[in-house]
Design a protein around this motif. Sequence first.
Motif, mmCIF file in Angstrom:
data_model
loop_
_atom_site.group_PDB
_atom_site.id
_atom_site.type_symbol
_atom_site.label_atom_id
_atom_site.label_comp_id
_atom_site.label_asym_id
_atom_site.label_seq_id
_atom_site.Cartn_x
_atom_site.Cartn_y
_atom_site.Cartn_z
ATOM 1 N N PHE A 21 43.766 40.164 47.481
ATOM 2 C CA PHE A 21 45.125 40.834 46.967
ATOM 3 C C PHE A 21 45.308 40.872 45.730
ATOM 4 N N GLY A 22 45.114 39.772 44.920
ATOM 5 C CA GLY A 22 45.438 39.554 43.709
ATOM 6 C C GLY A 22 44.153 40.242 42.973
ATOM 7 N N VAL A 23 43.130 39.996 43.512
ATOM 8 C CA VAL A 23 41.760 40.681 42.830
ATOM 9 C C VAL A 23 41.845 42.191 42.892
ATOM 10 N N VAL A 24 42.382 42.771 44.219
ATOM 11 C CA VAL A 24 42.444 44.304 43.856
ATOM 12 C C VAL A 24 43.601 44.617 43.147
ATOM 13 N N VAL A 25 44.668 44.089 42.917
ATOM 14 C CA VAL A 25 45.713 44.658 42.195
ATOM 15 C C VAL A 25 45.376 44.331 40.833
ATOM 16 N N ALA A 26 44.725 43.339 40.406
ATOM 17 C CA ALA A 26 44.220 43.489 39.068
ATOM 18 C C ALA A 26 43.143 44.591 38.587
ATOM 19 N N ALA A 27 42.202 44.678 39.680
ATOM 20 C CA ALA A 27 41.008 45.657 39.475
ATOM 21 C C ALA A 27 41.782 46.971 39.441
ATOM 22 N N GLY A 28 42.565 47.340 40.447
ATOM 23 C CA GLY A 28 43.362 48.558 40.487
ATOM 24 C C GLY A 28 43.941 48.912 39.105
ATOM 25 N N LEU A 29 44.763 47.963 38.653
ATOM 26 C CA LEU A 29 45.463 48.044 37.466
ATOM 27 C C LEU A 29 44.585 48.428 36.434
ATOM 28 N N VAL A 30 43.461 47.651 36.057
ATOM 29 C CA VAL A 30 42.589 48.057 35.154
ATOM 30 C C VAL A 30 42.069 49.416 35.257
ATOM 31 N N PHE A 31 41.814 49.713 36.590
ATOM 32 C CA PHE A 31 41.024 51.158 36.652
ATOM 33 C C PHE A 31 41.992 52.231 36.587
ATOM 34 N N SER A 32 43.288 51.969 36.890
ATOM 35 C CA SER A 32 44.610 53.025 36.759
ATOM 36 C C SER A 32 44.456 53.391 35.291
ATOM 37 N N ILE A 33 44.608 52.264 34.698
ATOM 38 C CA ILE A 33 44.901 52.266 33.064
ATOM 39 C C ILE A 33 43.484 52.914 32.353
ATOM 40 N N ALA A 34 42.390 52.671 32.780
ATOM 41 C CA ALA A 34 41.186 53.289 32.066
ATOM 42 C C ALA A 34 41.120 54.890 32.610
ATOM 43 N N ALA A 35 41.515 55.094 33.782
ATOM 44 C CA ALA A 35 41.428 56.377 34.243
ATOM 45 C C ALA A 35 42.749 57.353 33.753
ATOM 46 N N GLN A 36 43.699 56.648 33.314
ATOM 47 C CA GLN A 36 44.954 57.222 32.813
ATOM 48 C C GLN A 36 45.536 58.024 34.175
ATOM 49 N N MET A 37 45.626 57.300 35.203
ATOM 50 C CA MET A 37 46.082 57.886 36.393
ATOM 51 C C MET A 37 47.810 57.864 36.159
ATOM 52 N N ARG A 38 48.303 59.022 36.755
ATOM 53 C CA ARG A 38 49.411 59.209 36.431
ATOM 54 C C ARG A 38 50.396 59.378 38.039
ATOM 55 N N HIS A 39 49.258 59.495 39.035
ATOM 56 C CA HIS A 39 49.762 59.572 40.178
ATOM 57 C C HIS A 39 48.981 58.875 41.009
#
Length: 173
Positions: A21-39
């Motif tokens: 869960f922690g690995v996925v949350v951290a990786a998801g945060l990195v991805f969403s910042i890099a992809a500039q996700m707004r939704h």
Amino acid sequence: MPAPPLRRRMACWLYEGVLMFGVVVAAGLVFSIAAQMRHALEHRHAMQAFLFLVCGIYFCWFWSKGQTLAMKTWRIGITDRQGRPLTQARAAWRYLLCWLWFLPPLALSAPFHLPAAEVGVLTLGWIAVWALLSRFQPEGQFWHDVLAGTRLTDARAPKTPASPAPAANADAA
């Protein structure tokens, strides 16, 4: 050499989920910042592919070293059938086969458009069945380990025979 008890393996499996869960949350945060996700649905499939790769890298790395963090806690090791450390290729094959814990119920629920609660019950039921199927394997291994050519081992320190008590020194009287 038999596998560790099913209860201990499943406790390790559950703890692995907490760590992931922690690995996925951290990786998801990195991805969403890099992809500039707004939704949340923006770049959804790319994020799923990224998380699949991140989880694969995590497991393949640790399995090739002999244990994940949860496996260290529960003193479970992983080797190939000959007792050697896993190669990256065998670890990757095991990672793909480990999806048998989740894919069958998800594939079954897709054509029927089941609600999330029913998919959850179906998935938990399948996990219980998949875990109990290891009872029918002669060495007690999970079936994905049999297919991958890997084995879970008990990594607890071997019990050493008790050393005899030192004899009393007759000169010290």
